[in-house]
Design a protein around this motif. Structure first.
Motif, short mmCIF file in Angstrom:
data_model
loop_
_atom_site.label_atom_id
_atom_site.label_comp_id
_atom_site.label_asym_id
_atom_site.label_seq_id
_atom_site.Cartn_x
_atom_site.Cartn_y
_atom_site.Cartn_z
N PRO A 161 0.81 -1.22 0.00
CA PRO A 161 0.00 0.00 0.00
C PRO A 161 0.84 1.27 0.00
N LEU A 162 2.00 1.22 0.63
CA LEU A 162 2.88 2.39 0.65
C LEU A 162 3.45 2.67 -0.73
N VAL A 163 3.79 1.61 -1.46
CA VAL A 163 4.30 1.77 -2.83
C VAL A 163 3.24 2.42 -3.71
N ILE A 164 2.01 1.96 -3.59
CA ILE A 164 0.93 2.52 -4.40
C ILE A 164 0.72 3.99 -4.08
N ALA A 165 0.80 4.34 -2.80
CA ALA A 165 0.58 5.73 -2.40
C ALA A 165 1.74 6.65 -2.75
N ALA A 166 2.91 6.07 -3.05
CA ALA A 166 4.11 6.89 -3.26
C ALA A 166 4.10 7.69 -4.55
N ALA A 167 3.40 7.20 -5.58
CA ALA A 167 3.43 7.89 -6.88
C ALA A 167 2.26 7.44 -7.73
N LYS A 168 1.95 8.21 -8.75
CA LYS A 168 0.94 7.83 -9.74
C LYS A 168 1.62 6.98 -10.81
N TRP A 169 1.89 5.73 -10.45
CA TRP A 169 2.69 4.88 -11.32
C TRP A 169 2.03 4.65 -12.67
N GLU A 170 0.72 4.61 -12.70
CA GLU A 170 0.01 4.35 -13.95
C GLU A 170 0.15 5.50 -14.95
N ARG A 171 0.60 6.65 -14.48
CA ARG A 171 0.76 7.80 -15.37
C ARG A 171 2.16 7.87 -16.00
#
Length: 368
Positions: A161-171
């Motif tokens: 969950p921390l990785v997901i919150a760290a950045a808008k990876w899908e962008r």
């Protein structure tokens, strides 16, 4: 990135099938020394690489969890993270605790037939119960040794969950995602090189945690790439070519497996996720798909079953022969089915029905 359908996320059946195949490779890896009397040395040498299936598990786990949970975790925030972690615990912990309990009960019998008593240290049991036994607290594998990877997966779940919150990876642009994937592959190789190791299975109690986290993250990136390429006409062929190219180069040049095996697995999984055809159909067929569904029970139970099998049937003889091999494989399959339907899934459903009431707003997270 388009989020998965919230009500019925697509199930990539070929990836479930390959998980079943990988679990059985681990089984054969752990019993290979009892098969040297019936199998050629070349086959034993192949089976001796069965530990690499765990690396496939780590990458595949990162892929599947990103696909199923990333959009929900991004939108749901802290409440979604709490539910995610509870559901992952419900998925892995009950069966782990059940098998660990069997080891506790039968450890004296295993010691009586020659198993090293130091393999069952009572002082380390709390670490196993909490699934933190492979977080650097112990010098070696003990009790149900395959569970080391479940321990490191638990750490990956906490970080996810921390990785997901760290950045808008899908962008990120596709080129940036590919660069990130290459960086993770390089990090895996460099991590082992810095320790002067060329084997991915080296010093598991000390290196296994980072091995899992890097490969799990690689699976996350792989899923992001797949979501971009799943409509591409030749994506599967390109990924398969990369897989074969990395394998051929690694073997031809005699490279350490740390430098090319994760690339082979990542590209191969991407090819399976993108592809169609006979191989994909076979892996996604009913039989292999079911083996994949019960593979967690297969993976966690087979070491205990082999110790019990040798205790009862072969009386600790070093070789088990063809009939012994057939009997043991049937035992593992039957036990996997029984554990899946009798322990793993019922316990998971019970825990999911008793999700803690969080003090913050809840957001729906599906069970797996």
């Amino acid at each position: 990135m388009q989020p998965a359908d919230r009500t019925a996320p697509a199930h990539l059946d070929a990836l479930t099938g390959i998980r079943g195949v990988a679990a059985w490779l681990v089984v054969l890896y752990h019993i290979r020394d009892a098969l040297t009397g019936i199998l050629p040395a070349a086959v034993i040498a192949v089976l001796a690489k069965g530990y690499l299936a765990v690396d496939l598990f780590f990458i595949l786990s990162g892929f599947v969890l990103w696909y199923n949970y990333a959009p929900r975790l991004r939108e749901g925030g802290v409440a979604a993270a709490g539910q995610f972690l509870w559901r992952r615990i419900a998925r892995i912990w009950p069966l782990h605790l059940f098998i660990l309990g069997l080891f506790v009960v039968f450890a004296p019998s295993f010691v009586a037939v020659g198993r090293d008593a130091s393999f069952y240290p009572l002082a380390e049991l709390p670490l196993h119960v909490l699934l933190i036994q492979n977080w650097g607290f112990t010098p070696g594998l003990t009790w149900n040794d395959p569970a080391w990877s479940i321990s490191t997966e638990m750490a990956a779940y906490l970080v996810f969950p921390l990785v997901i919150a760290a950045a808008k990876w899908e962008r990120l642009p596709t080129a940036a995602l590919l660069a990130l994937g290459l960086a993770l592959l390089s990090a895996i190789a460099l991590y082992f090189w810095a320790d002067d190791d060329t084997i991915l299975g080296a010093d598991i109690s000390r290196l296994g945690l980072v091995r899992c986290l890097l490969e799990f993250s690689l699976g996350n990136v792989l899923c992001l790439v797949w979501l971009r390429w799943r409509g591409a006409a030749h994506g599967a062929k390109i990924a398969f070519a990369v897989c074969l190219g990395a394998l051929g180069m690694g073997l031809h040049l005699g490279l350490p497996e740390t430098m090319f095996v994760p690339t082979c697995f990542a590209a191969g999984l991407l090819a399976l996720a993108l592809g169609r055809g006979a191989i994909i159909g076979a892996l996604g067929g009913r039989a292999l798909r079911y083996l994949g569904e019960v593979s967690y029970s297969t993976y966690l139970a087979h070491t205990f079953l082999f110790l019990a099998f040798k205790l009862v049937v072969s009386h600790a003889a070093p070789q088990i022969g063809w009939s012994g091999l057939a009997g043991f494989l049937v035992l593992v399959l039957a036990s996997s089915i029984a554990l899946y339907h009798g322990v793993e899934k019922p316990a998971q459903r019970w825990m999911n029905r008793h999700t803690p009431r969080w003090p913050w707003r809840e957001s729906a997270i599906p069970a797996e």
